[in-house]
Write a protein that holds these residues in place. Structure first.
Motif, PDB file in Angstrom:
ATOM      1  N   GLY A  41      -9.500 -10.781   5.327  1.00  0.00           N
ATOM      2  CA  GLY A  41      -9.892  -9.334   5.786  1.00  0.00           C
ATOM      3  C   GLY A  41      -9.008  -8.257   6.222  1.00  0.00           C
ATOM      4  O   GLY A  41      -9.330  -7.486   6.715  1.00  0.00           O
ATOM      5  N   CYS A  42      -7.649  -8.595   6.089  1.00  0.00           N
ATOM      6  CA  CYS A  42      -6.700  -7.852   6.519  1.00  0.00           C
ATOM      7  C   CYS A  42      -6.749  -6.552   5.930  1.00  0.00           C
ATOM      8  O   CYS A  42      -6.695  -5.554   6.309  1.00  0.00           O
ATOM      9  N   HIS A  43      -7.229  -6.461   4.657  1.00  0.00           N
ATOM     10  CA  HIS A  43      -7.383  -5.120   3.691  1.00  0.00           C
ATOM     11  C   HIS A  43      -8.496  -4.358   4.209  1.00  0.00           C
ATOM     12  O   HIS A  43      -8.221  -3.170   3.906  1.00  0.00           O
ATOM     13  N   THR A 103      -3.885  -7.656  20.934  1.00  0.00           N
ATOM     14  CA  THR A 103      -4.249  -6.164  20.859  1.00  0.00           C
ATOM     15  C   THR A 103      -5.430  -5.516  21.347  1.00  0.00           C
ATOM     16  O   THR A 103      -6.291  -6.245  21.867  1.00  0.00           O
ATOM     17  N   LEU A 104      -5.550  -4.280  21.213  1.00  0.00           N
ATOM     18  CA  LEU A 104      -7.066  -3.851  21.667  1.00  0.00           C
ATOM     19  C   LEU A 104      -7.938  -4.019  20.667  1.00  0.00           C
ATOM     20  O   LEU A 104      -7.349  -4.383  19.217  1.00  0.00           O
ATOM     21  N   PRO A 105      -9.239  -3.805  20.569  1.00  0.00           N
ATOM     22  CA  PRO A 105     -10.210  -3.681  19.572  1.00  0.00           C
ATOM     23  C   PRO A 105     -10.056  -2.831  18.517  1.00  0.00           C
ATOM     24  O   PRO A 105      -9.287  -1.891  19.073  1.00  0.00           O
ATOM     25  N   ASN A 111      -8.160 -14.411  15.752  1.00  0.00           N
ATOM     26  CA  ASN A 111      -8.393 -15.101  14.381  1.00  0.00           C
ATOM     27  C   ASN A 111      -7.025 -15.401  13.992  1.00  0.00           C
ATOM     28  O   ASN A 111      -6.648 -16.520  13.367  1.00  0.00           O
ATOM     29  N   LEU A 112      -6.023 -14.451  14.208  1.00  0.00           N
ATOM     30  CA  LEU A 112      -4.633 -14.794  13.565  1.00  0.00           C
ATOM     31  C   LEU A 112      -4.221 -16.059  14.383  1.00  0.00           C
ATOM     32  O   LEU A 112      -2.989 -16.735  13.641  1.00  0.00           O
ATOM     33  N   HIS A 113      -4.474 -16.398  15.356  1.00  0.00           N
ATOM     34  CA  HIS A 113      -3.968 -17.298  16.412  1.00  0.00           C
ATOM     35  C   HIS A 113      -4.316 -18.516  15.680  1.00  0.00           C
ATOM     36  O   HIS A 113      -3.671 -19.660  15.888  1.00  0.00           O
TER      37      HIS A 113
HETATM   38  C1  HEC Z   1     -11.640  -4.683  12.114  1.00  0.00           C
HETATM   39  C2  HEC Z   1     -10.523  -4.099  11.665  1.00  0.00           C
HETATM   40  C3  HEC Z   1      -9.211  -4.869  11.493  1.00  0.00           C
HETATM   41  C4  HEC Z   1      -9.236  -6.199  10.814  1.00  0.00           C
HETATM   42  C5  HEC Z   1     -10.139  -7.061   9.996  1.00  0.00           C
HETATM   43  C6  HEC Z   1      -7.676  -6.521  10.893  1.00  0.00           C
HETATM   44  N1  HEC Z   1      -7.123  -5.591  11.559  1.00  0.00           N
HETATM   45 FE1  HEC Z   1      -5.373  -6.027  12.405  1.00  0.00          FE
HETATM   46  N2  HEC Z   1      -5.304  -4.053  13.557  1.00  0.00           N
HETATM   47  C7  HEC Z   1      -6.215  -3.267  13.541  1.00  0.00           C
HETATM   48  C8  HEC Z   1      -6.175  -2.435  14.516  1.00  0.00           C
HETATM   49  C9  HEC Z   1      -7.135  -1.188  14.759  1.00  0.00           C
HETATM   50  C10 HEC Z   1      -5.021  -2.588  15.032  1.00  0.00           C
HETATM   51  C11 HEC Z   1      -4.496  -1.819  16.213  1.00  0.00           C
HETATM   52  C12 HEC Z   1      -4.771  -2.310  17.523  1.00  0.00           C
HETATM   53  C13 HEC Z   1      -4.051  -1.688  18.604  1.00  0.00           C
HETATM   54  O1  HEC Z   1      -3.700  -0.416  18.645  1.00  0.00           O
HETATM   55  O2  HEC Z   1      -4.001  -2.322  19.700  1.00  0.00           O
HETATM   56  C14 HEC Z   1      -4.316  -3.800  14.481  1.00  0.00           C
HETATM   57  C15 HEC Z   1      -3.116  -4.482  14.743  1.00  0.00           C
HETATM   58  C16 HEC Z   1      -2.696  -5.293  13.689  1.00  0.00           C
HETATM   59  C17 HEC Z   1      -1.207  -5.901  14.411  1.00  0.00           C
HETATM   60  C18 HEC Z   1      -0.468  -5.242  15.292  1.00  0.00           C
HETATM   61  C19 HEC Z   1       0.830  -4.362  14.681  1.00  0.00           C
HETATM   62  C20 HEC Z   1       1.832  -4.072  15.598  1.00  0.00           C
HETATM   63  O3  HEC Z   1       2.517  -2.985  15.522  1.00  0.00           O
HETATM   64  O4  HEC Z   1       2.618  -5.273  16.010  1.00  0.00           O
HETATM   65  C21 HEC Z   1      -1.067  -6.917  13.272  1.00  0.00           C
HETATM   66  C22 HEC Z   1       0.297  -7.703  13.118  1.00  0.00           C
HETATM   67  C23 HEC Z   1      -2.259  -6.957  12.601  1.00  0.00           C
HETATM   68  N3  HEC Z   1      -3.096  -6.166  12.744  1.00  0.00           N
HETATM   69  C24 HEC Z   1      -2.588  -7.838  11.467  1.00  0.00           C
HETATM   70  C25 HEC Z   1      -3.744  -8.225  10.804  1.00  0.00           C
HETATM   71  C26 HEC Z   1      -3.891  -8.892   9.861  1.00  0.00           C
HETATM   72  C27 HEC Z   1      -2.851 -10.148   9.522  1.00  0.00           C
HETATM   73  C28 HEC Z   1      -5.039  -9.076   9.589  1.00  0.00           C
HETATM   74  C29 HEC Z   1      -5.797 -10.230   8.733  1.00  0.00           C
HETATM   75  C30 HEC Z   1      -6.035 -11.473   9.062  1.00  0.00           C
HETATM   76  C31 HEC Z   1      -6.039  -7.750  10.446  1.00  0.00           C
HETATM   77  N4  HEC Z   1      -4.840  -7.573  11.214  1.00  0.00           N
HETATM   78  C32 HEC Z   1      -7.212  -7.697  10.235  1.00  0.00           C
HETATM   79  C33 HEC Z   1      -7.631  -3.673  12.702  1.00  0.00           C
HETATM   80  C34 HEC Z   1      -7.902  -4.887  11.966  1.00  0.00           C
END
Ligand code: HEC
Length: 162
Positions: A41-43, A103-105, A111-113
């Motif tokens: 789901g990253c995309h 991170t924040l929501p 899930n990454l852990h």
């Molecule tokens: C529901 C939306 C959502 C999904 C799904 C999601 N992300 Fe994110 N991600 C975010 C948001 C919003 C932030 C910024 C959080 C913050 O500012 O604290 C973030 C932050 C991050 C960061 C931190 C970036 C930094 O500057 O260090 C990483 C790494 C990351 N995501 C990787 C991933 C990966 C890999 C996936 C898939 C497994 C993923 N994310 C899935 C919304 C999402």
């Protein structure tokens, strides 16, 4: 007879315990990273326009972050440009960052852990293959401050009392 049964049983148990952990048998590759990014789901959040397109990846925006914020009680957060995250680290640093990140929501960092290390390595190879890192996503906006970008309200409405 009985003895050979026990030996067979013991061999079967040894084979079971020798099973690799999920994903540990895979060799890291950019192709595998592509699958991981789609399926985990990253995309959905980090590739602008991807969900609206019904899952068509635009090579120009894939994992390059999003300018549409998520607004909730934590403020407004923006899905980061993951190309920059990969460009700023080597593979070991990327693995460490993703497996310890908080991170924040609504980023599901927990899930990454649980992601197998070989899959994180594959993700790194995939992201590095995507081309120019480009610009960072907009900066975080604290609660109470008005974002200057479009945003999605990501919080349940307050229910009327009683
Ligand atoms: C529901 C939306 C959502 C999904 C799904 C999601 N992300 Fe994110 N991600 C975010 C948001 C919003 C932030 C910024 C959080 C913050 O500012 O604290 C973030 C932050 C991050 C960061 C931190 C970036 C930094 O500057 O260090 C990483 C790494 C990351 N995501 C990787 C991933 C990966 C890999 C996936 C898939 C497994 C993923 N994310 C899935 C919304 C999402």
């Amino acid at each position: 007879m009985r003895h050979s049964f026990i030996v067979t049983l013991a061999a079967a148990c040894a084979a079971l315990t020798a099973l690799p952990a999920f994903g540990d048998d895979a060799v890291p590759s950019a192709e595998r990273g592509h699958v991981v990014a789609v399926v985990s789901g990253c995309h959905d959040c980090h590739s602008a326009g991807y969900p609206e397109s019904g899952g068509i990846l635009d090579p120009a925006t894939a994992l390059a972050g999003s300018g549409v914020g998520f607004r909730g009680p934590w403020g407004t957060t923006y899905p980061s440009n993951l190309r920059l995250v990969a460009a700023e680290r080597d593979e070991a640093g990327f693995v460490k960052h993703l497996s310890t990140l908080k991170t924040l929501p609504p980023m599901p960092y927990f899930n990454l852990h649980a992601m197998p290390e070989t899959d994180i390595r594959s993700l790194f190879l995939y992201i590095r293959s995507l081309g120019e890192p480009g610009e960072p996503a907009p900066a975080y906006v604290p609660p109470g401050e008005e974002p200057t970008t479009p945003y999605i309200v990501f919080a349940p409405p307050t229910m009327p009392a009683g």
